[in-house]
Design a protein around this motif. Sequence first.
Motif, mmCIF file in Angstrom:
data_model
loop_
_atom_site.group_PDB
_atom_site.id
_atom_site.type_symbol
_atom_site.label_atom_id
_atom_site.label_comp_id
_atom_site.label_asym_id
_atom_site.label_seq_id
_atom_site.Cartn_x
_atom_site.Cartn_y
_atom_site.Cartn_z
ATOM 1 N N PRO A 1 -12.418 4.630 15.097
ATOM 2 C CA PRO A 1 -11.431 3.281 14.020
ATOM 3 C C PRO A 1 -12.657 3.383 12.886
ATOM 4 N N VAL A 2 -11.797 2.979 12.214
ATOM 5 C CA VAL A 2 -12.298 2.277 10.632
ATOM 6 C C VAL A 2 -11.600 1.388 10.778
ATOM 7 N N ILE A 3 -12.632 0.337 9.710
ATOM 8 C CA ILE A 3 -11.739 -1.055 9.030
ATOM 9 C C ILE A 3 -10.342 -1.089 8.458
ATOM 10 N N GLU A 4 -9.639 -1.977 8.872
ATOM 11 C CA GLU A 4 -8.429 -1.189 8.372
ATOM 12 C C GLU A 4 -8.547 -2.064 6.748
ATOM 13 N N PRO A 5 -7.871 -0.849 5.440
ATOM 14 C CA PRO A 5 -8.035 -1.572 4.523
ATOM 15 C C PRO A 5 -7.453 -2.702 4.337
ATOM 16 N N VAL A 6 -7.415 -3.747 3.626
ATOM 17 C CA VAL A 6 -7.195 -4.701 3.177
ATOM 18 C C VAL A 6 -5.521 -4.267 2.629
ATOM 19 N N THR A 7 -4.685 -4.634 2.886
ATOM 20 C CA THR A 7 -3.469 -4.399 2.067
ATOM 21 C C THR A 7 -3.227 -5.359 1.036
ATOM 22 N N ILE B 1 4.267 20.126 21.325
ATOM 23 C CA ILE B 1 3.817 19.146 20.643
ATOM 24 C C ILE B 1 3.427 18.816 20.308
ATOM 25 N N GLN B 2 2.800 17.911 18.964
ATOM 26 C CA GLN B 2 1.140 16.735 19.610
ATOM 27 C C GLN B 2 1.847 15.879 18.841
ATOM 28 N N SER B 3 1.288 14.488 19.682
ATOM 29 C CA SER B 3 2.226 13.412 19.271
ATOM 30 C C SER B 3 1.274 12.498 18.227
ATOM 31 N N ALA B 4 1.115 12.318 16.885
ATOM 32 C CA ALA B 4 0.893 11.240 16.043
ATOM 33 C C ALA B 4 -0.013 10.346 16.586
ATOM 34 N N ARG B 5 0.714 9.255 17.827
ATOM 35 C CA ARG B 5 0.642 7.851 18.017
ATOM 36 C C ARG B 5 -1.229 8.937 18.737
ATOM 37 N N SER C 1 0.661 -1.067 0.092
ATOM 38 C CA SER C 1 0.394 -0.088 -0.047
ATOM 39 C C SER C 1 1.213 1.656 -0.038
ATOM 40 N N GLY C 2 0.263 2.490 -0.171
ATOM 41 C CA GLY C 2 1.660 3.145 -0.409
ATOM 42 C C GLY C 2 1.869 4.240 1.274
ATOM 43 N N GLY C 3 1.195 3.648 2.008
ATOM 44 C CA GLY C 3 1.729 3.807 3.382
ATOM 45 C C GLY C 3 2.882 3.334 3.408
ATOM 46 N N GLN C 4 2.457 1.410 3.811
ATOM 47 C CA GLN C 4 3.755 0.922 3.669
ATOM 48 C C GLN C 4 4.583 1.329 2.704
ATOM 49 N N GLN C 5 4.626 1.589 0.965
ATOM 50 C CA GLN C 5 5.506 1.951 0.360
ATOM 51 C C GLN C 5 6.111 3.156 0.644
ATOM 52 N N GLY D 1 2.381 13.676 1.594
ATOM 53 C CA GLY D 1 1.134 14.463 0.221
ATOM 54 C C GLY D 1 0.316 13.545 -0.629
ATOM 55 N N ASN D 2 1.323 12.751 -0.479
ATOM 56 C CA ASN D 2 0.309 10.938 -1.669
ATOM 57 C C ASN D 2 -0.428 10.556 -0.348
ATOM 58 N N LEU D 3 -0.962 10.652 0.339
ATOM 59 C CA LEU D 3 -1.226 9.790 1.070
ATOM 60 C C LEU D 3 -3.146 10.298 2.093
ATOM 61 N N ASP D 4 -3.695 8.874 2.888
ATOM 62 C CA ASP D 4 -4.321 10.179 3.206
ATOM 63 C C ASP D 4 -4.338 9.905 4.740
ATOM 64 N N SER D 5 -5.292 10.721 5.743
ATOM 65 C CA SER D 5 -4.699 10.799 6.955
ATOM 66 C C SER D 5 -4.298 10.518 7.827
ATOM 67 N N ARG D 6 -5.386 9.509 7.715
ATOM 68 C CA ARG D 6 -4.959 8.374 8.701
ATOM 69 C C ARG D 6 -3.373 8.006 8.340
ATOM 70 N N THR D 7 -2.560 7.386 7.203
ATOM 71 C CA THR D 7 -2.068 6.802 7.178
ATOM 72 C C THR D 7 -0.610 7.693 7.373
ATOM 73 N N SER D 8 -0.974 9.075 6.933
ATOM 74 C CA SER D 8 -0.227 10.246 6.260
ATOM 75 C C SER D 8 0.207 10.624 8.515
ATOM 76 N N TYR D 9 -0.620 9.859 10.076
ATOM 77 C CA TYR D 9 0.137 10.081 11.239
ATOM 78 C C TYR D 9 -0.001 9.244 11.501
ATOM 79 N N GLU D 10 0.380 7.916 10.426
ATOM 80 C CA GLU D 10 1.531 6.527 10.616
ATOM 81 C C GLU D 10 2.383 6.730 10.975
#
Lengths: 254, 406
Positions: free
Chosen positions: A245-251, A233-237, A148-152, A175-184
């Motif tokens: 909560p969202v259903i994790e997108p199937v990678t 400083i905000q903690s991304a965690r 997935s994008g985040g994994q890449q 820049g190319n990631l959705d907000s959840r993945t961005s935070y990750e």
Amino acid sequence: MNESIVDIKNLKRQFSIGGEVVHALNNVSFSIQKGEFITIMGSSGSGKTTLLNILGCLDKPSSGEYLLDGINMSDLSKTALAELRNTKLGFVFQSYNLLARTSAIENVELPLLYNNKFSTKERKEKAIQALEAVKLSDRMYHLPSQLSGGQQQRVAIARALVNDPVMILADEATGNLDSRTSYEIMMLIQDLNNEQGKTIVFVTHEPDIANFSKRTITLKDGKIIKDLINPTIQSAREVLKKLPPVIEPVTAST
Amino acid sequence: MKLTNLFRIAWRAIFRNKMRSFLTMLGIIIGVAAVISMIAIGQGSKQSIQSQIAGMGSNMITIRPISNVMGGVHVDNASVQSLTEDDILALKKQPEYLKDISPSVSARGQVINGSFNWNTTMQGVYPEFLTIRSWLVQDGSPFTTRDVKSAAKVCLIGQTILTNLFPDGDSPLGKNIRFKNIPFKIIGVLAKKGENTFGQDQDDVILTPVSTVQKRILAITTYQNIFLSAINEESTENASLEVQQIMRKSHNLPVGTDDDFSVRTQAELISTFTATSSILTILLAVIAGISLLVGGIGIMNIMYVSVTERTKEIGLRMSIGASGADILWQFLIEAIVISITGGILGVIFGITTTKLVTYFIHWPTLITTSSVVLSFMVCFVTGVFFGYYPALKASRLDPIEALRYE
């Protein structure tokens, strides 16, 4: 702790486009200490890309001084600059820039292939370590197309880590990631900064990304207009926890 | 930069584009295979011509009458009756460079053994003819000078005659066959000689004393050809000059007139035919070389496309520490690896093709080490030459521009 990694004094960079001289960077001075996490902000045309290129030793200043880890890069040849990038810096790009049809581990060990010091075995060990650091040890032999994008982007971060750089440069890395993945990704970068003490320079134009960093430099028309230590400083965690909560997108997996 | 790392990088890049790399290689494979097999075919035919002509007796000299002007009319060679026994006697008189001599007269006709018959040539010669041509008698014995004097009705038969007149496998020795209604006693069988360079069956012949053909069949006193042998191969040229002088004297030709005969040596024949096949070889090699060149241009083309297509990759490699030289070497090694792999496959393919040509269509072929080495070297040089400019282009890219390239 007060170890200066970057020392920039009166840095200028000008281009002549169609006979007209454009001052992309005009008298910029600042330094970066070891262990800092800096965001460089600014609208397009503010000079942040030029600054990043110079920080990354891809471009040379027109005048002024840039010391990277004590080395004055203005005196160096192109080949020496390449070596400097290879040993001192790590790059993370917006579009990941992984080699297609090449497994994650081969992508990660790529910088080490350009360094004579490492044997095949060491290369592999370091690549595995870097992939473990980005929590991708179960995807080592996956191709970019199977990630997935985040994994890449995590593979790209591992590639930036593999040569133990003094500084990691990230160019709009979320820049190319959705907000959840961005935070990750931000969480990963914060961890690298806090736990491993990696120095990180993050170029972005998104103000909320800057909240995760320790310091923000804002550029406008080639000049630093703001250089502030981030008091809260905000903690991304934490941000991630608060997200609904969202259903994790199937990678993609094999 | 370690060479092994560069090889690893180049090899991975080639492997990422298996299909394209193979297609690029194909140009080189076909080029090298073509060069090797074409040269092998050319060399093979050259060698076969040489050995066949040499097999006829490399020190052999032939005299034949040539077209002469009789009353303003050019006359057919065969009807010129200028070679006589006087010439033979003159040639036999203390020659310096000549060894054996035999006149020859041929007649065509039907040869019959019982219910079997065959159309063939009966050639009247001296016993020395066998030594001149280096023909061997397999069974029986050759006729003698005494047989020539008495115009004896004896003959030696070739293998083709044997199979056609004695298909049952009976021994022909001592049997009588009839040629133009004259019975001839078979006293020997000639060893098999096969076809000559010009496709003539050399076994389709009956040898008999020259006087027998002259007196009993053709009723003539002249000869159609005279065959001679020089004392050794080196003196063939001198022998040929000597023959010319003796013949002119014997024919009383005044100074300034043309010869009414021609003297030919095997060496001339060899050089004529090998020259032809050398031209053929060169021609084939040139055509094959062109295909190798086209293969090289194919590499250059693909490498150029590849550099453009991989601009972003080049930018990335530069940003993580590849120098211009590293990029140059990577692309150069890619081109060289493609051309060398193609070269190796081409050599294998070329040798296989050559063997198949020999096996299935029975063309003589000769694979020379030099042709393999040459085409392989050309292939390597092609890789370097056509790979260099794309590689140089890649190495000179600006990493910032390259990274931004879409």
